[in-house]
Motif scaffolding. Structure first.
Motif, mmCIF file in Angstrom:
data_model
loop_
_atom_site.group_PDB
_atom_site.id
_atom_site.type_symbol
_atom_site.label_atom_id
_atom_site.label_comp_id
_atom_site.label_asym_id
_atom_site.label_seq_id
_atom_site.Cartn_x
_atom_site.Cartn_y
_atom_site.Cartn_z
ATOM 1 N N SER A 98 -9.906 -4.975 8.754
ATOM 2 C CA SER A 98 -10.713 -4.904 7.532
ATOM 3 C C SER A 98 -10.009 -4.097 6.443
ATOM 4 O O SER A 98 -10.339 -4.213 5.262
ATOM 5 N N LEU A 99 -9.027 -3.286 6.837
ATOM 6 C CA LEU A 99 -8.296 -2.467 5.868
ATOM 7 C C LEU A 99 -7.503 -3.323 4.886
ATOM 8 O O LEU A 99 -7.106 -2.837 3.816
ATOM 9 N N MET A 100 -7.290 -4.586 5.194
ATOM 10 C CA MET A 100 -6.591 -5.485 4.285
ATOM 11 C C MET A 100 -7.359 -5.649 2.970
ATOM 12 O O MET A 100 -6.794 -6.051 1.954
ATOM 13 N N GLN A 101 -8.649 -5.343 2.982
ATOM 14 C CA GLN A 101 -9.471 -5.501 1.792
ATOM 15 C C GLN A 101 -9.312 -4.363 0.779
ATOM 16 O O GLN A 101 -9.812 -4.459 -0.351
ATOM 17 N N ILE A 102 -8.646 -3.282 1.163
ATOM 18 C CA ILE A 102 -8.597 -2.088 0.317
ATOM 19 C C ILE A 102 -8.109 -2.383 -1.102
ATOM 20 O O ILE A 102 -8.779 -1.998 -2.075
ATOM 21 N N GLY A 110 -13.153 -0.708 -9.274
ATOM 22 C CA GLY A 110 -12.548 0.147 -10.277
ATOM 23 C C GLY A 110 -12.501 1.609 -9.913
ATOM 24 O O GLY A 110 -12.366 2.469 -10.800
ATOM 25 N N GLY A 111 -12.622 1.920 -8.638
ATOM 26 C CA GLY A 111 -12.608 3.324 -8.237
ATOM 27 C C GLY A 111 -12.154 3.532 -6.813
ATOM 28 O O GLY A 111 -11.872 2.584 -6.085
ATOM 29 N N LYS A 112 -12.094 4.778 -6.435
ATOM 30 C CA LYS A 112 -11.590 5.192 -5.122
ATOM 31 C C LYS A 112 -12.361 4.514 -3.993
ATOM 32 O O LYS A 112 -13.578 4.341 -4.058
ATOM 33 N N VAL A 113 -11.630 4.134 -2.950
ATOM 34 C CA VAL A 113 -12.205 3.446 -1.796
ATOM 35 C C VAL A 113 -12.396 4.445 -0.656
ATOM 36 O O VAL A 113 -11.460 5.154 -0.267
ATOM 37 N N GLY A 114 -13.608 4.492 -0.114
ATOM 38 C CA GLY A 114 -13.882 5.334 1.044
ATOM 39 C C GLY A 114 -13.735 4.516 2.320
ATOM 40 O O GLY A 114 -14.305 3.434 2.423
ATOM 41 N N VAL A 131 -0.654 -3.160 5.803
ATOM 42 C CA VAL A 131 -1.428 -4.173 5.069
ATOM 43 C C VAL A 131 -1.321 -3.954 3.559
ATOM 44 O O VAL A 131 -2.178 -4.359 2.789
ATOM 45 N N ASN A 132 -0.229 -3.296 3.145
ATOM 46 C CA ASN A 132 0.061 -3.069 1.720
ATOM 47 C C ASN A 132 -1.086 -2.383 0.977
ATOM 48 O O ASN A 132 -1.380 -2.704 -0.183
ATOM 49 N N ALA A 133 -1.722 -1.436 1.645
ATOM 50 C CA ALA A 133 -2.837 -0.715 1.036
ATOM 51 C C ALA A 133 -2.494 0.738 0.743
ATOM 52 O O ALA A 133 -3.366 1.508 0.330
ATOM 53 N N HIS A 134 -1.241 1.122 0.911
ATOM 54 C CA HIS A 134 -0.865 2.531 0.822
ATOM 55 C C HIS A 134 -0.741 3.044 -0.602
ATOM 56 O O HIS A 134 -0.635 4.254 -0.818
ATOM 57 N N HIS A 135 -0.774 2.161 -1.587
ATOM 58 C CA HIS A 135 -0.697 2.610 -2.977
ATOM 59 C C HIS A 135 -2.078 2.717 -3.630
ATOM 60 O O HIS A 135 -2.186 3.080 -4.800
ATOM 61 N N THR A 136 -3.104 2.380 -2.879
ATOM 62 C CA THR A 136 -4.466 2.389 -3.405
ATOM 63 C C THR A 136 -5.131 3.743 -3.155
ATOM 64 O O THR A 136 -4.992 4.296 -2.064
ATOM 65 N N PRO A 137 -5.857 4.293 -4.118
ATOM 66 C CA PRO A 137 -6.555 5.571 -3.909
ATOM 67 C C PRO A 137 -7.666 5.435 -2.856
ATOM 68 O O PRO A 137 -8.621 4.672 -3.042
ATOM 69 N N VAL A 138 -7.512 6.117 -1.749
ATOM 70 C CA VAL A 138 -8.509 6.069 -0.680
ATOM 71 C C VAL A 138 -8.818 7.480 -0.197
ATOM 72 O O VAL A 138 -8.010 8.394 -0.331
#
Length: 223
Positions: A98-102, A110-114, A131-138
């Protein structure tokens, strides 16, 4: 015989899987086929990050593929670590986690993902990179110190008590939101968490994404 649409690679576990869990066929409005990957235990996948399991997962996925399934997924979000290695060996769509959705959820809201995970101490940047999600604010919150959840699902040393887990899930999400009021959405890493969505709705109205929202999206693309 009708060929199942979705093939699900299952970890080698024994705990109860209620409706809403990825391991329960009644969870889905379409046909599914399960394939247990022998010796792919939670210990090896979540705690050890055992890359020796990549080939057994590939072989099991190929068996599902050969049966004619159109899409393949897994029963553990931590397999994001091996998304690219497994997918490269298949010719049908494969989504590990499910982390692929980040990245998509970040753009949608438009904001930080928990992220709520089964085990925060095991979820690393490498899993997000997979899953190429490491540049997204989480921000990440875990169930590490929640005994009902951990003993039943992670350690498999106790019987699943859904009422107790519901309480723990609400506590974890409340803590996540209280500590990070700028969070605009929630992703449930663990495929055993969707049965508690209604419990989470008691404490938040934020968009909640999980393995089932992703499954409906991907399977919908081939229907």
């Amino acid at each position: 015989m009708h060929t199942p649409i979705l093939g699900i690679l299952m970890l080698d576990t024994n705990f109860h899987r209620p409706k809403g869990d990825i391991g329960n066929p009644e969870t889905f409005p379409f046909s599914v086929e399960f394939k247990i990957v022998k010796k792919a235990t939670i210990e090896r996948v979540v705690k050890m990050e055992d890359s020796a399991l990549i080939e057994p997962f590939v072989q099991s996925a190929r068996q599902l593929q050969d049966k004619g399934v159109k899409v393949i997924t897994t029963s553990c979000g931590f397999l994001s670590l091996f998304q690219q290695e497994i997918q490269s060996k298949l010719h049908v769509p494969f989504y590990s986690s499910s982390l692929m959705q980040i990245p998509l959820v970040y753009m949608l809201t438009g904001g930080k993902v928990g992220v709520l995970t089964a085990r925060k101490s095991s979820l690393t940047k490498k899993h997000l990179e997979g899953v190429n999600a490491h540049h997204t604010p989480v921000v990440i919150e875990g169930m590490d110190h929640m005994p009902a959840f951990t003993e039943a699902i992670v350690n498999e040393t106790d019987t699943l008590d859904m009422e107790k887990v519901s309480v723990e899930m609400r506590q974890a999400v409340t803590r996540l939101i209280d500590n990070h009021p700028d969070v605009r959405s929630i992703i449930l890493e663990c495929t055993n968490m969707p049965p508690y969505r209604s419990a989470l709705r008691e404490v938040t109205d934020l968009p909640i994404f999980d393995i089932l929202t992703l499954s409906r999206y991907v399977v919908g693309s081939i229907l």
